[in-house]
Design a protein around this motif. Structure first.
Motif, PDB file in Angstrom:
ATOM      1  N   THR A  80     -14.494  -0.541  -6.077  1.00 25.87           N
ATOM      2  CA  THR A  80     -13.147   0.021  -6.008  1.00 25.87           C
ATOM      3  C   THR A  80     -13.181   1.367  -5.299  1.00 25.87           C
ATOM      4  OG1 THR A  80     -12.489  -1.087  -8.059  1.00 25.87           O
ATOM      5  CG2 THR A  80     -11.143   0.766  -7.342  1.00 25.87           C
ATOM      6  N   PHE A  81     -12.257   1.546  -4.370  1.00 26.23           N
ATOM      7  CA  PHE A  81     -12.084   2.799  -3.638  1.00 26.23           C
ATOM      8  C   PHE A  81     -10.746   3.424  -4.030  1.00 26.23           C
ATOM      9  CE2 PHE A  81     -15.069   0.377  -1.188  1.00 26.23           C
ATOM     10  CZ  PHE A  81     -15.848   1.281  -0.480  1.00 26.23           C
ATOM     11  N   GLN A  82     -10.591   4.717  -3.777  1.00 22.78           N
ATOM     12  CA  GLN A  82      -9.303   5.378  -3.945  1.00 22.78           C
ATOM     13  C   GLN A  82      -8.457   5.143  -2.697  1.00 22.78           C
ATOM     14  OE1 GLN A  82      -8.469   6.546  -6.920  1.00 22.78           O
ATOM     15  NE2 GLN A  82     -10.508   5.792  -7.458  1.00 22.78           N
ATOM     16  N   VAL A 119     -13.046  -6.382  -2.913  1.00 18.37           N
ATOM     17  CA  VAL A 119     -12.982  -4.922  -2.803  1.00 18.37           C
ATOM     18  C   VAL A 119     -11.548  -4.493  -3.086  1.00 18.37           C
ATOM     19  CG1 VAL A 119     -13.307  -2.933  -1.278  1.00 18.37           C
ATOM     20  CG2 VAL A 119     -14.865  -4.889  -1.140  1.00 18.37           C
ATOM     21  N   LEU A 120     -11.389  -3.504  -3.974  1.00 14.82           N
ATOM     22  CA  LEU A 120     -10.070  -3.071  -4.408  1.00 14.82           C
ATOM     23  C   LEU A 120      -9.815  -1.611  -4.025  1.00 14.82           C
ATOM     24  CD1 LEU A 120     -10.128  -4.578  -8.029  1.00 14.82           C
ATOM     25  CD2 LEU A 120      -9.208  -5.633  -5.946  1.00 14.82           C
ATOM     26  N   VAL A 121      -8.532  -1.261  -3.987  1.00 12.51           N
ATOM     27  CA  VAL A 121      -8.095   0.122  -3.748  1.00 12.51           C
ATOM     28  C   VAL A 121      -7.214   0.541  -4.904  1.00 12.51           C
ATOM     29  CG1 VAL A 121      -6.661   1.587  -2.277  1.00 12.51           C
ATOM     30  CG2 VAL A 121      -8.281  -0.007  -1.231  1.00 12.51           C
ATOM     31  N   ASN A 122      -7.491   1.723  -5.443  1.00 12.17           N
ATOM     32  CA  ASN A 122      -6.822   2.202  -6.657  1.00 12.17           C
ATOM     33  C   ASN A 122      -5.878   3.355  -6.335  1.00 12.17           C
ATOM     34  OD1 ASN A 122      -6.315   3.537  -9.213  1.00 12.17           O
ATOM     35  ND2 ASN A 122      -8.025   2.362 -10.051  1.00 12.17           N
ATOM     36  N   PHE A 123      -4.637   3.231  -6.789  1.00  8.69           N
ATOM     37  CA  PHE A 123      -3.642   4.293  -6.627  1.00  8.69           C
ATOM     38  C   PHE A 123      -3.636   5.274  -7.794  1.00  8.69           C
ATOM     39  CE2 PHE A 123      -1.801   1.625  -3.359  1.00  8.69           C
ATOM     40  CZ  PHE A 123      -1.189   2.545  -2.501  1.00  8.69           C
ATOM     41  N   ASP A 124      -4.156   4.865  -8.947  1.00 15.56           N
ATOM     42  CA  ASP A 124      -3.940   5.628 -10.164  1.00 15.56           C
ATOM     43  C   ASP A 124      -4.523   7.026 -10.120  1.00 15.56           C
ATOM     44  OD1 ASP A 124      -2.528   3.600 -11.310  1.00 15.56           O
ATOM     45  OD2 ASP A 124      -4.246   2.717 -12.335  1.00 15.56           O
ATOM     46  N   TYR A 184       0.839  -1.204   0.000  1.00 12.94           N
ATOM     47  CA  TYR A 184       0.000   0.000   0.000  1.00 12.94           C
ATOM     48  C   TYR A 184       0.873   1.252   0.000  1.00 12.94           C
ATOM     49  CZ  TYR A 184      -4.718  -1.944   0.565  1.00 12.94           C
ATOM     50  OH  TYR A 184      -5.932  -2.558   0.364  1.00 12.94           O
ATOM     51  N   SER A 185       1.697   1.378  -1.015  1.00 19.48           N
ATOM     52  CA  SER A 185       2.542   2.548  -1.242  1.00 19.48           C
ATOM     53  C   SER A 185       2.526   2.856  -2.728  1.00 19.48           C
ATOM     54  CB  SER A 185       3.985   2.303  -0.797  1.00 19.48           C
ATOM     55  OG  SER A 185       4.088   2.250   0.608  1.00 19.48           O
ATOM     56  N   GLU A 186       2.667   4.123  -3.071  1.00 20.48           N
ATOM     57  CA  GLU A 186       2.676   4.490  -4.485  1.00 20.48           C
ATOM     58  C   GLU A 186       3.822   3.808  -5.224  1.00 20.48           C
ATOM     59  OE1 GLU A 186       1.250   8.683  -5.630  1.00 20.48           O
ATOM     60  OE2 GLU A 186       2.110   8.912  -3.607  1.00 20.48           O
ATOM     61  N   LYS A 229      -6.907   6.953  -0.572  1.00 23.40           N
ATOM     62  CA  LYS A 229      -7.188   7.729   0.637  1.00 23.40           C
ATOM     63  C   LYS A 229      -8.521   7.346   1.268  1.00 23.40           C
ATOM     64  CE  LYS A 229      -4.255  11.707  -0.352  1.00 23.40           C
ATOM     65  NZ  LYS A 229      -4.179  13.180  -0.507  1.00 23.40           N
ATOM     66  N   GLN A 230      -9.191   6.370   0.678  1.00 28.72           N
ATOM     67  CA  GLN A 230     -10.421   5.812   1.244  1.00 28.72           C
ATOM     68  C   GLN A 230     -10.192   4.381   1.745  1.00 28.72           C
ATOM     69  OE1 GLN A 230     -12.705   6.256  -2.460  1.00 28.72           O
ATOM     70  NE2 GLN A 230     -14.045   7.711  -1.400  1.00 28.72           N
ATOM     71  N   THR A 231      -8.943   4.037   2.042  1.00 32.19           N
ATOM     72  CA  THR A 231      -8.628   2.664   2.447  1.00 32.19           C
ATOM     73  C   THR A 231      -9.399   2.249   3.693  1.00 32.19           C
ATOM     74  OG1 THR A 231      -6.426   2.727   1.441  1.00 32.19           O
ATOM     75  CG2 THR A 231      -6.770   1.118   3.191  1.00 32.19           C
ATOM     76  N   LYS A 232      -9.520   3.151   4.654  1.00 30.86           N
ATOM     77  CA  LYS A 232     -10.270   2.801   5.870  1.00 30.86           C
ATOM     78  C   LYS A 232     -11.737   2.533   5.546  1.00 30.86           C
ATOM     79  CE  LYS A 232      -8.361   6.326   8.231  1.00 30.86           C
ATOM     80  NZ  LYS A 232      -8.042   7.231   9.373  1.00 30.86           N
ATOM     81  N   GLU A 233     -12.321   3.375   4.709  1.00 26.66           N
ATOM     82  CA  GLU A 233     -13.699   3.145   4.287  1.00 26.66           C
ATOM     83  C   GLU A 233     -13.826   1.829   3.534  1.00 26.66           C
ATOM     84  OE1 GLU A 233     -13.224   7.684   4.315  1.00 26.66           O
ATOM     85  OE2 GLU A 233     -11.999   5.902   3.969  1.00 26.66           O
ATOM     86  N   ALA A 234     -12.822   1.518   2.708  1.00 28.23           N
ATOM     87  CA  ALA A 234     -12.841   0.278   1.932  1.00 28.23           C
ATOM     88  C   ALA A 234     -12.788  -0.946   2.845  1.00 28.23           C
ATOM     89  CB  ALA A 234     -11.675   0.252   0.947  1.00 28.23           C
ATOM     90  N   GLN A 235     -11.953  -0.891   3.875  1.00 27.41           N
ATOM     91  CA  GLN A 235     -11.879  -2.018   4.808  1.00 27.41           C
ATOM     92  C   GLN A 235     -13.189  -2.186   5.578  1.00 27.41           C
ATOM     93  OE1 GLN A 235      -8.533  -2.402   7.386  1.00 27.41           O
ATOM     94  NE2 GLN A 235      -7.025  -2.365   5.740  1.00 27.41           N
ATOM     95  N   HIS A 236     -13.767  -1.085   6.015  1.00 24.02           N
ATOM     96  CA  HIS A 236     -15.054  -1.174   6.711  1.00 24.02           C
ATOM     97  C   HIS A 236     -16.120  -1.779   5.793  1.00 24.02           C
ATOM     98  CE1 HIS A 236     -14.516   0.569  10.666  1.00 24.02           C
ATOM     99  NE2 HIS A 236     -13.867   1.612  10.155  1.00 24.02           N
ATOM    100  N   PHE A 237     -16.134  -1.328   4.539  1.00 23.18           N
ATOM    101  CA  PHE A 237     -17.115  -1.833   3.581  1.00 23.18           C
ATOM    102  C   PHE A 237     -16.967  -3.339   3.398  1.00 23.18           C
ATOM    103  CE2 PHE A 237     -18.340  -2.978  -0.759  1.00 23.18           C
ATOM    104  CZ  PHE A 237     -19.633  -2.488  -0.814  1.00 23.18           C
ATOM    105  N   ALA A 238     -15.727  -3.796   3.198  1.00 17.30           N
ATOM    106  CA  ALA A 238     -15.484  -5.226   2.977  1.00 17.30           C
ATOM    107  C   ALA A 238     -15.837  -6.047   4.213  1.00 17.30           C
ATOM    108  CB  ALA A 238     -14.037  -5.453   2.585  1.00 17.30           C
ATOM    109  N   LYS A 239     -15.559  -5.506   5.380  1.00 20.64           N
ATOM    110  CA  LYS A 239     -15.781  -6.247   6.620  1.00 20.64           C
ATOM    111  C   LYS A 239     -17.249  -6.287   7.017  1.00 20.64           C
ATOM    112  CE  LYS A 239     -14.331  -6.355  11.496  1.00 20.64           C
ATOM    113  NZ  LYS A 239     -13.550  -5.661  12.548  1.00 20.64           N
TER     114      LYS A 239
END
Length: 300
Positions: free
Chosen positions: A271-273, A293-298, A97-99, A275-285
């Motif tokens: 897919t979340f951006q 559920v994916l997180v996008n860096f682009d 989880y790094s650029e 900076k929404q990783t916390k929201e993405a984890q809550h959503f998946a859980k």
């Protein structure tokens, strides 16, 4: 360089977003500009576990995540220059989880065919499914019951198996029956209450880890064996086995080829951006499983 770090054991909401320097290229390394990373239950469990036994994962701060996709933008002098600009799936136990990620293990980088998207490769969850399949293959049971059959692992497993000699009972919640039918139109799903009494021997594959469900299903047959990826043990079941997958480069290459050929279908929900990783984890859980559920860096 933006990274998502675990700095404490306060759970999902304890994650932090930090900017830092890019990693320095080494002679044996490549720099990967990350594109897509998956949400993993392993991460949110570790984020709340102050007694993590893996020394590397217990040391904080740590960049979260283990695998993801991106493009190689720098190649060390001891690495093949043909890797430059290739899209790859990378496995990196020190975090993804790094650029930008430095990878120095050639066995943990997998070039992607043109027809396999970054999202599809990042969504791969086939290693655990294959481990379960091996247990099914060596079982002589008459019936196969799969809990959490609507999960990514469950649906991936069902893509892998071709059972003609035994009856399959995919177990889902009532709210997931319609979704499961959309994904697997050739199979009938069952809620906990709908599973009938079963004749002969039964193998229960446990993906969700609910003891009350397992013990209820065990009453549906006189000869039951359970393999679980979610529970270490269940004292009420005599034939119980905990299983887990181990990393295999050959398997990863196999799964990517199966994505390319259409033998495996990626199962993606949302897919979340980054900076929404916390929201993405809550959503998946906290929501019913409807794909990875994916997180996008682009677009960060």
């Amino acid at each position: 360089m933006l990274s998502v770090l675990q700095t404490n054991f306060n759970g999902i909401d304890g994650l932090t977003y930090q900017n830092g320097p890019r990693p320095q290229l080494t002679d044996n390394g490549v720099i990967i500009r990350m594109s897509v990373v998956p949400i993993s239950p392993t991460d949110w469990k570790l984020e709340s576990d102050a007694n993590a036994t893996n020394e590397q994962l217990a040391n904080l701060p740590r960049v979260i995540g283990i695998q993801g996709t991106g493009r190689i933008i720098e190649v060390g002098r001891n690495r093949n220059e043909s890797l430059l600009n290739q899209r790859v799936l990378v496995v990196n136990p020190s975090g993804v989880y790094s650029e930008y990620v430095l990878s120095e293990n050639p066995d943990w980088i997998f070039p992607l065919p043109d027809n396999v998207t970054n999202d599809a490769a990042a969504a791969l969850s086939a290693g655990t499914a294959l481990t379960i399949k091996h247990e099914i293959d060596i079982s002589s049971s008459d019936n196969l019951v799969i809990t959490g059959a609507n999960s990514v692992i469950g649906l991936t497993l069902l893509q892998m198996i071709d059972e003609q000699q035994r009856k399959i009972y995919p177990v889902v919640t009532a709210m997931s029956k319609e979704y499961f039918q959309e994904q697997m139109p050739g199979l009938t799903s069952y809620t906990r209450k709908e599973v009938p009494q079963l004749n002969g021997s039964t193998l229960i594959v446990d993906i969700v880890g609910k003891k009350d469900l397992l013990n209820h299903l065990a009453t549906k047959t006189n000869n039951v064996q359970v393999v679980s990826i979610a529970l270490m043990k269940d004292d009420e079941l005599t034939q119980f086995k905990f299983i887990h997958d181990e990393f295999s480069s050959d398997n990863y290459r196999r799964f990517i080829n199966q994505l390319s050929s259409g033998q495996l279908k990626p199962i993606i929900n949302k897919t979340f951006q980054v900076k929404q990783t916390k929201e993405a984890q809550h959503f998946a859980k906290e929501t019913h499983s409807r794909g990875r559920v994916l997180v996008n860096f682009d677009a960060s």
